[in-house]
Design a protein around this motif. Structure first.
Motif, mmCIF file in Angstrom:
data_model
loop_
_atom_site.group_PDB
_atom_site.id
_atom_site.type_symbol
_atom_site.label_atom_id
_atom_site.label_comp_id
_atom_site.label_asym_id
_atom_site.label_seq_id
_atom_site.Cartn_x
_atom_site.Cartn_y
_atom_site.Cartn_z
ATOM 1 N N PHE A 76 -5.509 -0.629 11.682
ATOM 2 C CA PHE A 76 -6.371 -0.164 12.009
ATOM 3 C C PHE A 76 -7.823 -1.359 12.127
ATOM 4 C CE2 PHE A 76 -7.524 1.830 8.051
ATOM 5 C CZ PHE A 76 -8.602 0.765 7.737
ATOM 6 N N ALA A 77 -8.786 -1.434 12.736
ATOM 7 C CA ALA A 77 -9.529 -2.429 13.039
ATOM 8 C C ALA A 77 -11.324 -1.778 13.051
ATOM 9 C CB ALA A 77 -9.637 -2.683 13.877
ATOM 10 N N TYR A 78 -11.700 -1.830 12.198
ATOM 11 C CA TYR A 78 -13.321 -1.561 11.761
ATOM 12 C C TYR A 78 -14.220 -2.459 11.794
ATOM 13 C CZ TYR A 78 -13.439 -3.293 7.048
ATOM 14 O OH TYR A 78 -13.764 -3.602 6.087
ATOM 15 N N VAL A 79 -15.555 -1.888 11.991
ATOM 16 C CA VAL A 79 -16.510 -3.412 11.735
ATOM 17 C C VAL A 79 -17.352 -2.776 10.520
ATOM 18 C CG1 VAL A 79 -18.882 -3.775 13.081
ATOM 19 C CG2 VAL A 79 -17.482 -2.888 14.285
ATOM 20 N N LYS A 80 -17.074 -3.538 9.605
ATOM 21 C CA LYS A 80 -17.386 -3.886 8.552
ATOM 22 C C LYS A 80 -18.702 -4.032 7.824
ATOM 23 C CE LYS A 80 -17.202 -5.699 3.669
ATOM 24 N NZ LYS A 80 -16.504 -5.765 2.571
ATOM 25 N N ASP A 81 -19.918 -2.560 6.898
ATOM 26 C CA ASP A 81 -21.413 -2.701 7.935
ATOM 27 C C ASP A 81 -21.680 -2.674 8.421
ATOM 28 O OD1 ASP A 81 -20.812 -2.566 4.355
ATOM 29 O OD2 ASP A 81 -21.188 -5.419 4.218
ATOM 30 N N GLN A 82 -21.529 -1.645 9.489
ATOM 31 C CA GLN A 82 -21.464 -0.892 10.436
ATOM 32 C C GLN A 82 -23.398 -0.900 10.470
ATOM 33 O OE1 GLN A 82 -19.128 1.443 13.264
ATOM 34 N NE2 GLN A 82 -20.100 1.704 15.115
ATOM 35 N N GLY A 83 -24.081 -1.892 11.733
ATOM 36 C CA GLY A 83 -25.288 -1.259 11.857
ATOM 37 C C GLY A 83 -26.302 -1.983 10.401
ATOM 38 N N ILE A 127 -13.038 11.484 9.329
ATOM 39 C CA ILE A 127 -12.700 10.229 9.495
ATOM 40 C C ILE A 127 -13.382 9.967 10.841
ATOM 41 C CG2 ILE A 127 -11.591 8.452 9.758
ATOM 42 C CD1 ILE A 127 -9.026 9.766 7.260
ATOM 43 N N GLU A 128 -14.364 8.847 10.455
ATOM 44 C CA GLU A 128 -14.641 8.053 12.193
ATOM 45 C C GLU A 128 -14.302 6.946 13.191
ATOM 46 O OE1 GLU A 128 -19.024 7.141 11.586
ATOM 47 O OE2 GLU A 128 -19.148 8.954 10.114
ATOM 48 N N ILE A 129 -13.268 6.824 12.121
ATOM 49 C CA ILE A 129 -12.291 5.151 12.499
ATOM 50 C C ILE A 129 -11.177 6.407 13.770
ATOM 51 C CG2 ILE A 129 -11.187 3.099 12.319
ATOM 52 C CD1 ILE A 129 -13.041 2.715 9.828
ATOM 53 N N GLU A 130 -11.376 5.928 14.762
ATOM 54 C CA GLU A 130 -9.763 6.806 15.603
ATOM 55 C C GLU A 130 -8.300 6.282 15.343
ATOM 56 O OE1 GLU A 130 -7.901 9.635 17.575
ATOM 57 O OE2 GLU A 130 -9.926 9.770 17.620
ATOM 58 N N SER A 131 -8.651 5.136 15.261
ATOM 59 C CA SER A 131 -7.354 4.443 14.889
ATOM 60 C C SER A 131 -7.349 4.460 13.646
ATOM 61 C CB SER A 131 -7.476 2.809 15.447
ATOM 62 O OG SER A 131 -8.496 2.093 14.475
ATOM 63 N N LEU A 132 -7.803 5.231 12.642
ATOM 64 C CA LEU A 132 -7.323 4.929 11.351
ATOM 65 C C LEU A 132 -6.728 6.692 11.241
ATOM 66 C CD1 LEU A 132 -6.721 5.247 8.692
ATOM 67 C CD2 LEU A 132 -9.404 5.113 7.821
ATOM 68 N N ARG A 133 -7.630 7.740 11.928
ATOM 69 C CA ARG A 133 -6.890 8.781 12.444
ATOM 70 C C ARG A 133 -5.987 9.232 12.695
ATOM 71 N NH1 ARG A 133 -12.481 9.789 14.324
ATOM 72 N NH2 ARG A 133 -12.294 10.512 16.476
ATOM 73 N N LYS A 134 -5.400 8.383 13.286
ATOM 74 C CA LYS A 134 -3.967 8.360 14.415
ATOM 75 C C LYS A 134 -3.131 8.242 13.609
ATOM 76 C CE LYS A 134 -5.210 7.083 18.487
ATOM 77 N NZ LYS A 134 -5.449 6.382 20.409
ATOM 78 N N ILE A 135 -3.632 7.110 12.004
ATOM 79 C CA ILE A 135 -2.892 7.069 11.384
ATOM 80 C C ILE A 135 -2.349 8.277 10.550
ATOM 81 C CG2 ILE A 135 -2.435 5.756 8.847
ATOM 82 C CD1 ILE A 135 -3.634 3.124 10.569
#
Length: 147
Positions: A76-83, A127-135
């Motif tokens: 999965f991909a994510y934005v580190k320290d979003q905001g 979990i907010e990260i959709e691609s992690l939810r899928k895993i």
């Protein structure tokens, strides 16, 4: 690393345990930056394989030990320290399943994060990260009582 060099792949552990009733539970931790519910993960560690790195991150961030599967179960991909002004896109976290065999009372990042054991349904909600939810959803389906 300059701003034109993409960050390297990180490695993460999906910590799980089976209850006496045959159900599966997942351990989630909060990120230090945004406080969102995630899994233990981090940059490659010299002289460790990707799955060993994932297991080390689980120990350092959540105080857990266990048996790590040598084969990744997803990415999965994510934005580190979003905001935050220093937010950066992490293009890939390779995830390894980690069957937890021991939960320690002391560990390196103790007190820096919250952590919680959740049912698959609770974990998917947290979990907010959709691609992690899928895993997590796909992995939970390996357990008959999680379906």
């Amino acid at each position: 690393m300059d701003q034109h060099t993409p960050p390297a792949t990180q490695f993460g552990a999906l910590p799980f345990r089976e209850t006496r009733g045959g159900e599966v539970e997942f351990l989630l931790i909060t990120s230090r930056g945004s406080g969102q519910w995630i899994i233990p993960k981090g940059k490659p560690i010299p002289d460790l394989t990707p799955q060993e790195t994932a297991a080390r991150e689980a120990f350092e961030e959540a105080g857990i030990l266990g048996e790590v599967d040598p084969h990744p179960i997803g990415r999965f991909a994510y934005v580190k320290d979003q905001g935050q002004p220093t937010a950066q896109f992490i293009p890939a976290v390779e995830v390894f399943a980690l069957r937890v065999t021991q939960q320690l009372t002391l560990w390196p990042e103790m007190g820096q994060r919250s952590m919680v054991w959740l049912t698959p349904e609770q974990a998917l909600h947290a979990i907010e990260i959709e691609s992690l939810r899928k895993i997590v959803r796909r992995f939970a389906n390996r357990f008959p009582k999680a379906r």
